[in-house]
Design an enzyme around this catalytic site. Structure first.
Site, PDB file in Angstrom:
ATOM      1  CB  CYS A  69      68.333  33.279  78.397  1.00 48.17           C
ATOM      2  SG  CYS A  69      68.848  34.161  76.905  1.00 48.17           S
ATOM      3  CG  ASP A  70      69.972  30.994  73.575  1.00 47.21           C
ATOM      4  OD1 ASP A  70      70.274  31.767  74.506  1.00 47.21           O
ATOM      5  OD2 ASP A  70      70.517  31.044  72.471  1.00 47.21           O
TER       6      ASP A  70
END
Length: 373
Positions: free
Chosen positions: A162-163
């Site tokens: 998700c980063d």
């Protein structure tokens, strides 16, 4: 008569909204916001190459950690009234010959492209963008076809954690905005959707950090890493800032943003921060300022854009900002920044990181606008 009554209702609504703005405009002093931003920015520039007891190890200038710093620092440069911050940022690009970091496909190594695009918007120097356009052009014609499954071959050639949704997608959005070429937006949207379909939990309206956390429990709760979701939430804002609010693409991102905002409002701690494991406040009571700064940034932006109701969301922004400011040392270091990681962990009052500074400066840029109204 009905029209007049409708007009009166509208006037009342506007008046109530104005009163609401007036009622909280006195709670945070915009000048104080700038003062805290300057203290933190100046401290970080002083110790950019390490050497502080709270920040001992410097990163490569093009590393994602610094890329996140620049995202916030360029926002501060735009409001500082002092071109020395722009000059500092421009020198970084010049020294790197405006190249991205080492890996062709890896989202982390694209992060610095956000700085290059923002500097291009100010200076209109084509050399600032050419290496990024060349590299992204290659990716467009040779897209990664690896699986999003965690730890499969070349899996991080795509955005399967998700980063990544903070690191690379805003660069594609900025190139679309600057060039008007739809290909950048189409590619970004397709890959963003793939990641969201893979990692987004529709029951919680939050993102898993990566596939390895899906189905795992921590003290009986699902694991939603605060900074990981902070990356996503801030990334959504940085993408939407480049798009036409009437476009279907903007509306796609807005839908996710509003769902996350609603959930984040429910999960804020009484102290004003967000727990490192968003559903596990009881087990992670320590403050954490990088994820919390990103959430404060995103929520303040939503109010400023007229997307979120001020009376509902402003208290969360105020509590969040005041909590972050309370963790700045007398020297100007933002403390309680969780070290590099991928999951809930520990943070310390005397430890900082460049991405935490970037998140704080991003938050300050929107908090300043909100309380200047």
């Amino acid at each position: 008569m009905n029209v007049f009554k409708g007009f009166k209702v509208t006037l009342i609504a506007v008046a109530l909204g104005f009163t609401c703005l007036q009622s909280f405009s006195q709670t945070i002093d915009p000048a104080a916001v700038k003062q805290e931003m300057k203290r933190v920015a100046d401290w970080q520039i002083k110790f950019y190459k390490g050497g502080s007891p709270g920040y001992e190890k410097a990163h490569h200038p093009l590393d994602w950690t610094n890329g996140a710093l620049y995202v916030g620092m360029v926002k501060w440069a735009a409001m500082a009234g002092d071109d020395s911050y722009y000059e500092w940022l421009k020198k970084i690009g010049e020294d790197a010959e405006w190249k991205l970091h080492r890996r062709q496909y890896h989202a982390d190594d694209h992060t610095v492209g956000q700085l290059y695009a923002d500097l291009y918007k100010k200076y209109k120097d084509e050399s600032m963008l050419k290496p990024t356009k060349d590299q992204f052009g290659f990716i467009l014609y040779h897209p990664a076809v690896s699986s999003l499954e965690w730890r499969t071959p070349y899996h991080q050639d795509r955005w399967n954690w998700c980063d990544a949704l903070f690191m690379s997608p805003p660069v594609w959005a900025k190139l679309y905005n600057i060039t008007g070429e739809q290909k950048y937006l189409d590619f970004m949207l397709s890959e963003f959707k793939a990641t969201t379909d893979f990692l987004y939990d529709e029951k919680e309206d939050l993102y898993y950090r990566d596939q390895s956390y899906i189905g795992k429990l921590d003290n009986g709760t699902k694991i939603f890493w605060a900074r990981g979701n902070g990356w996503v939430f801030a990334g959504l804002v940085n993408i939407m800032n480049e798009l036409d609010p009437q476009s279907k693409e903007y509306k796609y991102f807005l839908k996710i943003y509003k769902k996350m905002a609603k959930r984040l409002l429910e999960l804020q701690t009484p102290e004003g921060h967000w727990a490192m494991s968003l559903l596990g406040q009881e087990y992670y009571p320590t403050p954490e300022t990088s994820g919390s700064s990103f959430f404060t940034y995103g929520l303040a932006w939503g109010i400023n854009q007229g997307i979120l109701e001020a009376d509902k969301y402003e208290p969360a922004v105020r509590k969040g900002w005041m909590a972050m400011v309370s963790h700045i040392t007398s020297e100007g270091m933002l403390g309680y920044v969780q070290p590099i990681g991928a999951a809930p962990g520990k943070a310390f009052p005397d430890k900082s990181e460049v991405y935490g500074t970037g998140a704080f400066l991003s938050a300050g840029s929107e908090v300043y606008k909100l309380y200047s109204k």
